[in-house]
Design a protein around this motif. Structure first.
Motif, mmCIF file in Angstrom:
data_model
loop_
_atom_site.group_PDB
_atom_site.id
_atom_site.type_symbol
_atom_site.label_atom_id
_atom_site.label_comp_id
_atom_site.label_asym_id
_atom_site.label_seq_id
_atom_site.Cartn_x
_atom_site.Cartn_y
_atom_site.Cartn_z
ATOM 1 N N LYS A 160 6.031 4.752 3.427
ATOM 2 C CA LYS A 160 6.493 3.841 2.380
ATOM 3 C C LYS A 160 7.836 4.206 1.774
ATOM 4 N N ASN A 190 6.038 -5.202 5.010
ATOM 5 C CA ASN A 190 5.163 -6.234 4.450
ATOM 6 C C ASN A 190 5.629 -7.629 4.839
ATOM 7 N N ASN A 243 -6.178 -10.267 -1.784
ATOM 8 C CA ASN A 243 -6.068 -9.013 -2.528
ATOM 9 C C ASN A 243 -4.736 -8.290 -2.296
ATOM 10 N N VAL A 276 -0.748 -8.143 -3.171
ATOM 11 C CA VAL A 276 -0.176 -8.460 -4.475
ATOM 12 C C VAL A 276 0.541 -9.812 -4.513
ATOM 13 N N LYS A 288 -2.003 -12.506 -4.708
ATOM 14 C CA LYS A 288 -2.668 -12.405 -5.994
ATOM 15 C C LYS A 288 -1.794 -13.070 -7.065
ATOM 16 N N GLY A 325 -1.332 -3.956 -11.017
ATOM 17 C CA GLY A 325 -1.130 -2.513 -11.096
ATOM 18 C C GLY A 325 0.317 -2.188 -11.416
ATOM 19 N N SER A 357 6.627 -1.144 -8.422
ATOM 20 C CA SER A 357 6.548 -0.862 -6.995
ATOM 21 C C SER A 357 7.480 -1.801 -6.268
ATOM 22 N N ARG A 368 8.805 -3.393 -2.494
ATOM 23 C CA ARG A 368 8.431 -3.615 -1.107
ATOM 24 C C ARG A 368 9.506 -4.442 -0.399
ATOM 25 N N VAL A 385 7.440 -5.746 -7.654
ATOM 26 C CA VAL A 385 6.335 -6.639 -8.016
ATOM 27 C C VAL A 385 6.762 -7.473 -9.235
ATOM 28 N N ARG A 404 -2.250 2.805 -7.381
ATOM 29 C CA ARG A 404 -2.519 3.536 -6.137
ATOM 30 C C ARG A 404 -2.368 5.019 -6.398
ATOM 31 N N GLU A 435 0.867 6.515 -5.509
ATOM 32 C CA GLU A 435 2.062 6.019 -6.189
ATOM 33 C C GLU A 435 2.161 6.495 -7.631
HETATM 34 P P1 GDP Z 1 0.803 -2.883 0.759
HETATM 35 O O1 GDP Z 1 2.257 -2.566 0.680
HETATM 36 O O2 GDP Z 1 0.331 -3.073 2.159
HETATM 37 O O3 GDP Z 1 -0.031 -1.897 -0.004
HETATM 38 O O4 GDP Z 1 0.640 -4.348 0.073
HETATM 39 P P2 GDP Z 1 0.031 -4.796 -1.319
HETATM 40 O O5 GDP Z 1 0.427 -6.216 -1.488
HETATM 41 O O6 GDP Z 1 -1.427 -4.497 -1.399
HETATM 42 O O7 GDP Z 1 0.777 -3.899 -2.420
HETATM 43 C C1 GDP Z 1 2.163 -3.967 -2.587
HETATM 44 C C2 GDP Z 1 2.569 -3.195 -3.842
HETATM 45 O O8 GDP Z 1 2.157 -3.903 -4.993
HETATM 46 C C3 GDP Z 1 1.939 -1.789 -3.947
HETATM 47 O O9 GDP Z 1 2.949 -0.890 -4.339
HETATM 48 C C4 GDP Z 1 0.923 -1.928 -5.066
HETATM 49 O O10 GDP Z 1 0.746 -0.729 -5.811
HETATM 50 C C5 GDP Z 1 1.600 -2.996 -5.929
HETATM 51 N N1 GDP Z 1 0.655 -3.701 -6.783
HETATM 52 C C6 GDP Z 1 0.782 -3.854 -8.119
HETATM 53 N N2 GDP Z 1 -0.260 -4.527 -8.594
HETATM 54 C C7 GDP Z 1 -1.079 -4.798 -7.562
HETATM 55 C C8 GDP Z 1 -2.317 -5.477 -7.455
HETATM 56 O O11 GDP Z 1 -2.885 -5.950 -8.429
HETATM 57 N N3 GDP Z 1 -2.864 -5.582 -6.209
HETATM 58 C C9 GDP Z 1 -2.239 -5.057 -5.095
HETATM 59 N N4 GDP Z 1 -2.811 -5.206 -3.894
HETATM 60 N N5 GDP Z 1 -1.065 -4.396 -5.174
HETATM 61 C C10 GDP Z 1 -0.495 -4.267 -6.396
#
Ligand code: GDP
Length: 287
Positions: free
Chosen positions: A103, A134, A143, A145, A148, A167, A171, A173, A205, A249, A252
């Motif tokens: 990451k 991503n 689920n 982000v 969501k 969360g 973060s 991406r 995010v 996480r 993180e």
């Molecule tokens: P990933 O990169 O495969 O883990 O994709 P995700 O969409 O699950 O998460 C992307 C980023 O969003 C990560 O850094 C998470 O910590 C952050 N994040 C913040 N809030 C949330 C949440 O409510 N749900 C998820 N899934 N990720 C979140």
């Protein structure tokens, strides 16, 4: 979900044949539509192994299941190709992951990081790893982000929900669109090769939240910090976003938990190491 859809063979004289695992998922469904449009049939000359447990948090919670499906499942597919004697005829796309890079999206990793076949079954096969950062779409699992957030924005807009709980808002991406045919392009090359697929741009995010609400004409203003941070409608002050540590996480939160901040810059690190090795080699030229 290891089956592809059946298609009519009307334009099949020149048809290629593909097998896709994971066709109920975001990537598999887009790819199947794309290949069917191209006149593909379903008995494999190309195999796209997309069937996997892909959610990072769930991979920690259901680690054995994840290893069975993602790792052993892949091995089984390779073994099936080998046992069926298809290794010279069949090209294999493996949905690998940018997670392999830990990451560290600020320091782009590239295809130059060498990969070698790691099992005897890989030899002589046309098999590529796609290491996709991503990639999102309206078909993204709920689920993740992005989904969501977009689901939350839609529900809030329609009065079906009051606010979204997230969360870590900061973060970042590299988010691309899943409707991207890099996987197919990889199997059209002359030689098998692994590819990293990323947009090269990262966003937080928080930015995603702001842009998503902007799509429905609402501006988000932020208040408070850390677990107490909330997002509000700039006009009405309505609570729209709340932080819930449940979605943090473990990997993180080191900075927050340990109060850790990196003190040594990259330049300093290099200088420190070179200086130390210079004095080592001066003391002991054979070191
Ligand atoms: P990933 O990169 O495969 O883990 O994709 P995700 O969409 O699950 O998460 C992307 C980023 O969003 C990560 O850094 C998470 O910590 C952050 N994040 C913040 N809030 C949330 C949440 O409510 N749900 C998820 N899934 N990720 C979140």
């Amino acid at each position: 979900s290891g089956e592809g859809p059946s298609v009519n063979h009307s334009n099949s004289s020149n048809s290629k044949v593909a097998l896709i695992t994971g066709i109920t998922g975001q990537d598999g469904s887009y790819l199947a539509e794309f290949l069917i449009e191209k006149g593909y049939e379903i008995r494999p000359k190309e195999i796209y192994n997309l069937g996997a447990q892909s959610h990072v948090k769930i991979s920690f919670e259901l680690s054995e299941y994840t290893a069975q499906v993602d790792a052993i499942g892949t091995l089984r597919l390779l073994e099936a190709v080998r046992v069926a004697g298809l290794e010279k005829d069949t090209k294999i796309y493996q949905a690998s992951t940018s997670e392999l890079y830990g990451k560290v999206v600020e320091v782009p990793q590239t295809e130059k990081t060498p990969f070698y076949p790691r099992s005897p079954y890989a030899y002589g096969m046309f098999a590529c790893n796609g290491l996709l950062f991503n990639h999102e779409s309206p078909r993204r699992g709920e689920n993740f982000v992005t989904r969501k957030i977009t689901r939350g924005v839609a529900k809030i807009t329609l009065g079906l929900m009051t606010h979204i709980e997230l969360g870590t808002l900061d973060s970042k991406r590299d988010w691309g669109h899943a409707k991207d045919y890099a996987m197919w392009l990889m199997l059209q090359q002359k030689e098998p090769e692994d590819f990293v697929v990323a947009t090269g741009e990262t966003h937080s995010v928080r930015e995603f939240v702001e842009k998503a609400f902007a799509c429905v004409g609402r501006q988000v203003t932020w208040r408070g910090t850390g677990v107490d941070e909330t997002g509000h409608d700039a006009e009405t002050d309505q609570l729209l976003v709340k932080v819930n540590p449940k979605y943090f996480r473990q990997t993180e939160v080191a900075k927050e938990k340990l109060g850790w901040v990196p003190r040594v810059t990259f330049d300093e690190l290099v200088r420190d190491m070179v200086t130390a090795d210079l004095s080592l080699m001066k003391r002991d030229p054979a070191a």
